[in-house]
Scaffold this motif. Structure first.
Motif, PDB file in Angstrom:
ATOM      1  N   ILE A   1      -7.911   5.499 -10.703  1.00 42.30           N
ATOM      2  CA  ILE A   1      -9.130   5.188 -11.448  1.00 42.30           C
ATOM      3  C   ILE A   1      -9.907   4.071 -10.759  1.00 42.30           C
ATOM      4  N   MET A   2      -9.193   3.024 -10.342  1.00 42.23           N
ATOM      5  CA  MET A   2      -9.853   1.884  -9.714  1.00 42.23           C
ATOM      6  C   MET A   2     -10.547   2.311  -8.418  1.00 42.23           C
ATOM      7  N   CYS A   3      -9.850   3.098  -7.589  1.00 37.03           N
ATOM      8  CA  CYS A   3     -10.427   3.527  -6.312  1.00 37.03           C
ATOM      9  C   CYS A   3     -11.641   4.427  -6.516  1.00 37.03           C
ATOM     10  N   VAL A   4     -11.557   5.342  -7.467  1.00 35.10           N
ATOM     11  CA  VAL A   4     -12.681   6.248  -7.735  1.00 35.10           C
ATOM     12  C   VAL A   4     -13.894   5.452  -8.211  1.00 35.10           C
ATOM     13  N   MET A   5     -13.671   4.564  -9.165  1.00 37.21           N
ATOM     14  CA  MET A   5     -14.790   3.806  -9.733  1.00 37.21           C
ATOM     15  C   MET A   5     -15.457   2.911  -8.685  1.00 37.21           C
ATOM     16  N   VAL A   6     -14.648   2.207  -7.898  1.00 34.16           N
ATOM     17  CA  VAL A   6     -15.228   1.305  -6.888  1.00 34.16           C
ATOM     18  C   VAL A   6     -15.962   2.113  -5.820  1.00 34.16           C
ATOM     19  N   ALA A   7     -15.381   3.245  -5.403  1.00 33.21           N
ATOM     20  CA  ALA A   7     -16.028   4.078  -4.384  1.00 33.21           C
ATOM     21  C   ALA A   7     -17.392   4.576  -4.858  1.00 33.21           C
ATOM     22  N   LYS A   8     -17.472   5.003  -6.105  1.00 30.46           N
ATOM     23  CA  LYS A   8     -18.764   5.487  -6.626  1.00 30.46           C
ATOM     24  C   LYS A   8     -19.742   4.328  -6.799  1.00 30.46           C
ATOM     25  N   GLU A   9     -19.248   3.163  -7.200  1.00 25.04           N
ATOM     26  CA  GLU A   9     -20.118   1.989  -7.315  1.00 25.04           C
ATOM     27  C   GLU A   9     -20.717   1.613  -5.962  1.00 25.04           C
ATOM     28  N   MET A  10     -19.958   1.880  -4.885  1.00 19.36           N
ATOM     29  CA  MET A  10     -20.420   1.547  -3.537  1.00 19.36           C
ATOM     30  C   MET A  10     -21.333   2.626  -2.967  1.00 19.36           C
TER      31      MET A  10
ATOM     32  N   LEU B   1      -4.398  -1.436  -3.616  1.00 18.32           N
ATOM     33  CA  LEU B   1      -5.449  -0.562  -4.135  1.00 18.32           C
ATOM     34  C   LEU B   1      -5.596  -0.625  -5.650  1.00 18.32           C
ATOM     35  N   ASN B   2      -4.886  -1.578  -6.278  1.00 22.56           N
ATOM     36  CA  ASN B   2      -5.122  -1.865  -7.702  1.00 22.56           C
ATOM     37  C   ASN B   2      -6.226  -2.903  -7.882  1.00 22.56           C
ATOM     38  N   GLU B   3      -6.587  -3.576  -6.780  1.00 19.76           N
ATOM     39  CA  GLU B   3      -7.539  -4.677  -6.864  1.00 19.76           C
ATOM     40  C   GLU B   3      -8.939  -4.255  -6.412  1.00 19.76           C
ATOM     41  N   PRO B   4      -9.938  -4.371  -7.277  1.00 19.88           N
ATOM     42  CA  PRO B   4     -11.308  -3.956  -6.924  1.00 19.88           C
ATOM     43  C   PRO B   4     -11.838  -4.641  -5.670  1.00 19.88           C
ATOM     44  N   ASP B   5     -11.599  -5.956  -5.551  1.00 17.24           N
ATOM     45  CA  ASP B   5     -12.115  -6.672  -4.380  1.00 17.24           C
ATOM     46  C   ASP B   5     -11.457  -6.187  -3.096  1.00 17.24           C
ATOM     47  N   ALA B   6     -10.161  -5.875  -3.164  1.00 14.41           N
ATOM     48  CA  ALA B   6      -9.461  -5.372  -1.984  1.00 14.41           C
ATOM     49  C   ALA B   6     -10.048  -4.032  -1.552  1.00 14.41           C
ATOM     50  N   ILE B   7     -10.415  -3.203  -2.525  1.00  7.68           N
ATOM     51  CA  ILE B   7     -11.002  -1.894  -2.205  1.00  7.68           C
ATOM     52  C   ILE B   7     -12.391  -2.086  -1.590  1.00  7.68           C
ATOM     53  N   ARG B   8     -13.178  -2.983  -2.162  1.00  8.45           N
ATOM     54  CA  ARG B   8     -14.529  -3.237  -1.635  1.00  8.45           C
ATOM     55  C   ARG B   8     -14.486  -3.778  -0.211  1.00  8.45           C
ATOM     56  N   ASN B   9     -13.436  -4.515   0.117  1.00  3.82           N
ATOM     57  CA  ASN B   9     -13.329  -5.136   1.443  1.00  3.82           C
ATOM     58  C   ASN B   9     -12.755  -4.207   2.508  1.00  3.82           C
TER      59      ASN B   9
ATOM     60  N   ALA C   1      -5.817   3.369   4.044  1.00  3.13           N
ATOM     61  CA  ALA C   1      -5.443   2.136   3.357  1.00  3.13           C
ATOM     62  C   ALA C   1      -4.271   2.394   2.429  1.00  3.13           C
ATOM     63  N   ASP C   2      -3.331   1.449   2.408  1.00  2.45           N
ATOM     64  CA  ASP C   2      -2.164   1.539   1.537  1.00  2.45           C
ATOM     65  C   ASP C   2      -1.490   0.174   1.562  1.00  2.45           C
ATOM     66  N   ASN C   3      -0.559  -0.075   0.621  1.00  2.00           N
ATOM     67  CA  ASN C   3       0.167  -1.344   0.639  1.00  2.00           C
ATOM     68  C   ASN C   3       1.528  -1.212   1.315  1.00  2.00           C
ATOM     69  N   ASP C   4       1.801  -0.058   1.916  1.00  4.71           N
ATOM     70  CA  ASP C   4       3.043   0.175   2.654  1.00  4.71           C
ATOM     71  C   ASP C   4       2.793  -0.129   4.135  1.00  4.71           C
ATOM     72  N   GLU C   5       3.187  -1.313   4.558  1.00  4.13           N
ATOM     73  CA  GLU C   5       2.875  -1.753   5.917  1.00  4.13           C
ATOM     74  C   GLU C   5       3.525  -0.867   6.976  1.00  4.13           C
ATOM     75  N   GLU C   6       4.737  -0.381   6.712  1.00  2.00           N
ATOM     76  CA  GLU C   6       5.430   0.472   7.684  1.00  2.00           C
ATOM     77  C   GLU C   6       4.657   1.761   7.939  1.00  2.00           C
TER      78      GLU C   6
ATOM     79  N   VAL D   1      -9.038   7.663   3.555  1.00  2.00           N
ATOM     80  CA  VAL D   1      -7.907   8.151   2.765  1.00  2.00           C
ATOM     81  C   VAL D   1      -7.232   6.940   2.142  1.00  2.00           C
ATOM     82  N   LEU D   2      -7.266   6.867   0.821  1.00  2.00           N
ATOM     83  CA  LEU D   2      -6.701   5.728   0.096  1.00  2.00           C
ATOM     84  C   LEU D   2      -5.404   6.164  -0.576  1.00  2.00           C
TER      85      LEU D   2
END
Length: 214
Positions: A82-91, A53-61, A31-36, A7-8
């Motif tokens: 868009i970034m999450c969908v594209m990277v997920a399908k690329e993977m 989750l705006n960063e492709p490398d962060a999503i890949r990692n 995954a999220d950028n909200d640490e709390e 769940v992203l």
């Protein structure tokens, strides 16, 4: 074998989905950028990652390469979605579900690779309408354009009868996949066990067949 789901995005929708999946026994990565929020939900999931989750490398990692499904839950952020969908399908993720705030956003996400688009407000409205039309319905979820899963209370004339006697598949095209009673859910309900007024039935059916239950 447990289903593995990532769940992203952990807004209200992402948090609700995560909680529901964990309750049903899925192996969940969040995954999220909200640490709390990450820290609050981490005890219930298998893996929790603070990531941009705006960063492709962060999503890949994130380690999502082997999951069965990715749910992209940031309906208000088109760029991140868009970034999450594209990277997920690329993977090579076999099933990518994306939340959309509008039909236009849904169409964009589908074009960049999403296998399924969900519109939570629209689906919530439909579920509410069905519950208002029939007090027997407890929950309702779409599985696609034709199929749905619903949970419902037994109708009065079903109580004391068995699934074999009721022949719900023949009468309503209703496939009972589980029965919950006294906090225990059976995924292989006994067709010869009489239904009680307190049990909850989980069924898969065609949306067009639901009107027969009203």
């Amino acid at each position: 074998m447990k289903k593995s789901i990532a769940v992203l995005g952990l807004g209200r929708f992402g948090q609700f989905v995560t909680t529901a999946l964990c309750r049903l026994g899925a192996d969940v990565l969040i995954a999220d950028n909200d640490e709390e929020t990450i820290q609050r939900l981490s005890p219930m999931v298998s893996c929790a990652v603070n990531a941009d989750l705006n960063e492709p490398d962060a999503i890949r990692n994130l380690g999502i390469g082997d999951v069965d499904t990715v749910i992209v839950a940031m309906g208000s952020s088109l760029e991140s979605s868009i970034m999450c969908v594209m990277v997920a399908k690329e993977m090579g993720i076999p099933h990518v579900i994306a939340k959309a705030a509008s039909l236009r956003m849904g169409e964009i996400l589908r074009r960049v690779g999403a296998d399924e688009i969900i519109y939570p407000e629209k689906e919530s409205a439909e579920a509410t309408a069905r519950r208002l039309l029939s007090s027997d319905f407890l929950e309702f979820f779409d599985l696609g354009s034709e199929l749905c899963v619903c949970s419902l209370k037994p109708k009065k004339d079903w109580i004391g009868k068995t699934l074999r006697e009721l022949k719900l598949r023949d009468r309503y095209r209703l496939n009972i996949v589980a029965v919950r009673e006294n906090g225990t859910t059976s995924a292989s309900p006994d067709p010869d066990e009489p239904l009680s007024a307190s049990c909850e039935l989980f069924a898969v059916t065609e949306r067009a067949s639901l009107e027969k239950l009203y």
